[in-house]
Design a protein around this motif. Structure first.
Motif, PDB file in Angstrom:
ATOM      1  N   ASP A  76      16.405  16.214  60.170  1.00  0.00           N
ATOM      2  CA  ASP A  76      15.331  15.362  60.411  1.00  0.00           C
ATOM      3  C   ASP A  76      14.367  15.263  59.247  1.00  0.00           C
ATOM      4  N   THR A  77      14.915  16.032  58.210  1.00  0.00           N
ATOM      5  CA  THR A  77      14.018  16.099  56.836  1.00  0.00           C
ATOM      6  C   THR A  77      13.831  14.751  56.265  1.00  0.00           C
ATOM      7  N   ARG A  78      12.850  14.378  56.055  1.00  0.00           N
ATOM      8  CA  ARG A  78      12.310  13.243  55.204  1.00  0.00           C
ATOM      9  C   ARG A  78      11.375  13.585  54.070  1.00  0.00           C
ATOM     10  N   LEU A  79      11.797  13.183  52.769  1.00  0.00           N
ATOM     11  CA  LEU A  79      11.121  13.889  51.486  1.00  0.00           C
ATOM     12  C   LEU A  79       9.935  12.867  51.317  1.00  0.00           C
ATOM     13  N   ASP A  80       8.938  13.456  51.234  1.00  0.00           N
ATOM     14  CA  ASP A  80       7.563  12.786  50.980  1.00  0.00           C
ATOM     15  C   ASP A  80       7.400  12.765  49.325  1.00  0.00           C
ATOM     16  N   LEU A  81       7.931  14.052  48.676  1.00  0.00           N
ATOM     17  CA  LEU A  81       7.586  13.933  47.298  1.00  0.00           C
ATOM     18  C   LEU A  81       8.980  14.484  46.690  1.00  0.00           C
ATOM     19  N   CYS A  82       9.391  13.928  45.550  1.00  0.00           N
ATOM     20  CA  CYS A  82      10.361  14.328  44.895  1.00  0.00           C
ATOM     21  C   CYS A  82      10.184  14.582  43.427  1.00  0.00           C
ATOM     22  N   LEU A  83      10.381  15.492  42.914  1.00  0.00           N
ATOM     23  CA  LEU A  83      10.219  15.931  41.542  1.00  0.00           C
ATOM     24  C   LEU A  83      11.130  16.051  40.912  1.00  0.00           C
ATOM     25  N   PHE A  84      11.505  15.227  39.846  1.00  0.00           N
ATOM     26  CA  PHE A  84      12.993  14.937  39.106  1.00  0.00           C
ATOM     27  C   PHE A  84      12.763  15.536  37.695  1.00  0.00           C
ATOM     28  N   TRP A  85      11.603  15.720  37.356  1.00  0.00           N
ATOM     29  CA  TRP A  85      11.411  16.167  35.993  1.00  0.00           C
ATOM     30  C   TRP A  85      12.381  15.474  34.995  1.00  0.00           C
ATOM     31  N   ASP A  86      12.980  16.043  34.090  1.00  0.00           N
ATOM     32  CA  ASP A  86      14.091  15.624  33.183  1.00  0.00           C
ATOM     33  C   ASP A  86      15.200  14.990  33.725  1.00  0.00           C
ATOM     34  N   PHE A  87      15.495  15.475  34.954  1.00  0.00           N
ATOM     35  CA  PHE A  87      16.983  15.214  35.314  1.00  0.00           C
ATOM     36  C   PHE A  87      17.626  14.213  35.150  1.00  0.00           C
ATOM     37  N   LEU A  88      16.744  12.922  35.511  1.00  0.00           N
ATOM     38  CA  LEU A  88      17.623  11.737  35.645  1.00  0.00           C
ATOM     39  C   LEU A  88      18.298  11.429  34.223  1.00  0.00           C
ATOM     40  N   SER A  89      17.579  11.728  33.157  1.00  0.00           N
ATOM     41  CA  SER A  89      18.102  11.776  31.636  1.00  0.00           C
ATOM     42  C   SER A  89      19.293  12.542  31.352  1.00  0.00           C
ATOM     43  N   TYR A  90      19.952  13.381  32.280  1.00  0.00           N
ATOM     44  CA  TYR A  90      21.026  14.124  32.162  1.00  0.00           C
ATOM     45  C   TYR A  90      21.957  13.776  32.784  1.00  0.00           C
ATOM     46  N   LEU A  91      22.059  12.628  33.436  1.00  0.00           N
ATOM     47  CA  LEU A  91      23.034  12.240  34.316  1.00  0.00           C
ATOM     48  C   LEU A  91      23.888  10.954  33.827  1.00  0.00           C
ATOM     49  N   ASP A  92      25.007  10.834  33.609  1.00  0.00           N
ATOM     50  CA  ASP A  92      25.312   9.483  32.898  1.00  0.00           C
ATOM     51  C   ASP A  92      25.473   8.598  34.173  1.00  0.00           C
ATOM     52  N   ASP A  93      26.150   7.554  33.817  1.00  0.00           N
ATOM     53  CA  ASP A  93      25.879   6.321  34.728  1.00  0.00           C
ATOM     54  C   ASP A  93      26.478   6.721  36.081  1.00  0.00           C
ATOM     55  N   PRO A  94      27.547   7.344  36.230  1.00  0.00           N
ATOM     56  CA  PRO A  94      28.370   7.444  37.655  1.00  0.00           C
ATOM     57  C   PRO A  94      27.670   8.533  38.235  1.00  0.00           C
ATOM     58  N   ALA A  95      27.103   9.349  37.449  1.00  0.00           N
ATOM     59  CA  ALA A  95      26.410  10.555  38.022  1.00  0.00           C
ATOM     60  C   ALA A  95      25.006   9.867  38.702  1.00  0.00           C
ATOM     61  N   LEU A  96      24.443   9.262  37.944  1.00  0.00           N
ATOM     62  CA  LEU A  96      22.876   8.840  38.423  1.00  0.00           C
ATOM     63  C   LEU A  96      23.246   7.971  39.746  1.00  0.00           C
ATOM     64  N   ARG A  97      24.439   7.165  39.581  1.00  0.00           N
ATOM     65  CA  ARG A  97      24.626   6.110  40.977  1.00  0.00           C
ATOM     66  C   ARG A  97      24.950   7.373  41.950  1.00  0.00           C
ATOM     67  N   ALA A  98      25.680   8.238  41.709  1.00  0.00           N
ATOM     68  CA  ALA A  98      25.987   9.463  42.877  1.00  0.00           C
ATOM     69  C   ALA A  98      24.873  10.051  43.199  1.00  0.00           C
ATOM     70  N   PHE A  99      23.997  10.574  42.300  1.00  0.00           N
ATOM     71  CA  PHE A  99      22.652  10.914  42.794  1.00  0.00           C
ATOM     72  C   PHE A  99      21.649   9.937  43.710  1.00  0.00           C
ATOM     73  N   ASN A 100      21.791   8.897  43.380  1.00  0.00           N
ATOM     74  CA  ASN A 100      20.948   7.808  44.119  1.00  0.00           C
ATOM     75  C   ASN A 100      21.699   7.731  45.559  1.00  0.00           C
ATOM     76  N   SER A 101      23.018   7.770  45.520  1.00  0.00           N
ATOM     77  CA  SER A 101      23.704   7.668  46.990  1.00  0.00           C
ATOM     78  C   SER A 101      23.348   8.695  47.915  1.00  0.00           C
ATOM     79  N   ALA A 102      23.436  10.041  47.296  1.00  0.00           N
ATOM     80  CA  ALA A 102      23.160  11.076  48.047  1.00  0.00           C
ATOM     81  C   ALA A 102      21.676  11.436  48.549  1.00  0.00           C
ATOM     82  N   LEU A 103      20.579  10.714  47.902  1.00  0.00           N
ATOM     83  CA  LEU A 103      19.496  11.041  47.718  1.00  0.00           C
ATOM     84  C   LEU A 103      19.044  10.184  48.854  1.00  0.00           C
ATOM     85  N   ARG A 104      19.354   8.921  48.922  1.00  0.00           N
ATOM     86  CA  ARG A 104      18.765   7.826  49.607  1.00  0.00           C
ATOM     87  C   ARG A 104      18.565   8.113  51.334  1.00  0.00           C
TER      88      ARG A 104
END
Lengths: 210, 199
Positions: free
Chosen positions: A100-128
């Protein structure tokens, strides 16, 4: 802790916290709290390990803090060797929250800039699945692709100020994304506001993609 | 002008002594003041099973089980290692804990502390250097709501109280380790108000 208990020793763990090296004035971080109902219980995801000042800051709210330190995960360091599907499974494993978890706030800091394209898409899918219409996120992107990121971690001092501490250990390889690329690959979010920083980064406030 | 105190022994500030590692202000490294009401699992003691204390509890040894419970304070000292859920009024961790922690008043992770699990407490304090991995639930609704999906019910929820025999000590070793409440060269004290339960 439930399920996949990772041992600190097994993954080298988050390094011991360095002293506060600098402070960063943030014009956007405080905006996170203008759009969420801070009187109800907040669920906050931080991509990183817990820092004392962040816990202190959020102690003023009724909240649940979820710390997922992806910076120290071996699969993130080895992302180039993994397929997007494998990466998505890895992220999903780390995001195994109560149903039942729904995230109100996500703090990414610099993390998105450490992901290559496939990893960023994978992160997006897992977070959604964990987002809702009122979710908001804060992070830093790049506004020029030659940017070099410092190996730092961030703590929340107050709504306008972030503490910057040195991050020990091996730095992840940088994969800066333009704003357009970021919007295409992190499409569970849309840009709400952006602010160019002097060091070549883009401070981002994100809202769910409707 | 800046070295006017130079050579003046009387006025010179005392030379700083070499600093030993500073004790954590949030976590006493000595037994709590009211030591007679503090049960201790001493260094070198290894327990497999559940622990329930009617007094404060200080863990300097190893506990592996489902639950460590006290209506008072639980302190995991620097040498302590707990692989179990902990429930108490105040929980202070200077050693290692792998498990969920519920503090009805406060949870403190000291600078030497390493915790992997979910914390539920009205107040949580991390000190610089503390290692924590998991979630923190502050000012929450009842503790039971915060258990993660799929987590097994713990002894803290499930009637460990039924076997409380305070003030005597009972222990039942888990054959797997053969150590449980037996001493292994360390300090073994029968503490009033401490109940051990096989895992």
């Amino acid at each position: 802790m439930s399920g996949a208990a990772l041992q600190f020793d097994a993954v080298a763990g988050p390094p011991r916290v360095g002293a506060v090296a600098a402070r960063l004035d943030s014009k956007l971080f405080g905006s996170l709290f203008q759009t969420v109902d801070v009187d109800r219980r907040l669920t906050v995801l931080e991509i990183g390990s817990a820092l004392p000042e962040t816990v202190d800051f959020f102690a003023q709210f009724k909240c649940r803090l979820l710390f997922v330190d992806l910076f120290s995960e071996p699969f993130v360091h080895d992302q180039a060797d993994l397929s997007e599907t494998e990466l998505r499974h890895c992220f999903e494993e780390r995001f195994r929250f109560p149903a039942d978890t729904r995230l109100d706030l996500c703090l990414f800091w610099d993390f998105l800039s450490y992901l290559d394209d496939p990893a960023l898409r994978a992160f997006n899918s897992a977070l959604r699945p964990w987002l809702h219409r009122g979710s908001r996120a804060h992070g830093f992107g790049a506004h020029h692709l030659g940017i070099r990121l410092a190996n730092v971690r961030y703590g929340v001092r107050d709504r306008e100020t972030l503490n910057i501490r040195e991050r020990g250990g091996r730095q992840l390889r940088t994969h800066p994304h333009s704003q357009l690329e970021m919007q295409e690959m992190l499409n569970c979010f849309a840009f709400e506001r952006g602010l160019l920083l002097a060091d070549g980064r883009l401070e981002m406030l994100l809202k769910p993609q409707v | 002008m800046f070295d006017k105190h130079k050579g003046s022994k009387e006025s010179a500030p005392p030379a700083p002594e070499p600093r030993a590692p500073q004790p954590n202000p949030g976590v006493s490294t000595a037994p709590p003041a009211n030591a007679e009401k503090t049960a201790m699992i001493g260094k070198g003691i290894s327990i497999t099973g559940d622990v329930r204390a009617d007094s404060n509890l200080r863990v300097e040894g190893v506990v592996e089980g489902r639950g460590v419970q006290s209506a008072h304070d639980v302190e995991v000292a620097e040498t302590g290692r707990v692989t179990a859920n902990i429930s108490a009024k105040v929980v202070r961790v200077a050693g290692e804990v792998s498990g969920d922690i519920a503090g009805s008043e406060k949870v403190v992770i000291a600078r030497s502390g390493r915790v992997q699990g979910n914390i539920v407490a009205p107040r949580v304090q991390l000190e610089d250097g503390a290692l924590f991995r998991g979630s923190i639930d502050m000012n929450p609704a009842p503790v039971a709501e915060t258990r993660t999906a799929g987590a097994k019910p713990t002894a803290l929820d499930a009637g460990a109280a039924s076997s409380t025999l305070a003030p005597a000590v009972t222990s039942a070793a888990a054959p797997a380790t053969g150590q449980s409440a037996a001493t292994s060269g360390g300090e073994a004290r029968k503490e009033p108000g401490l109940t051990l339960k096989s895992g």
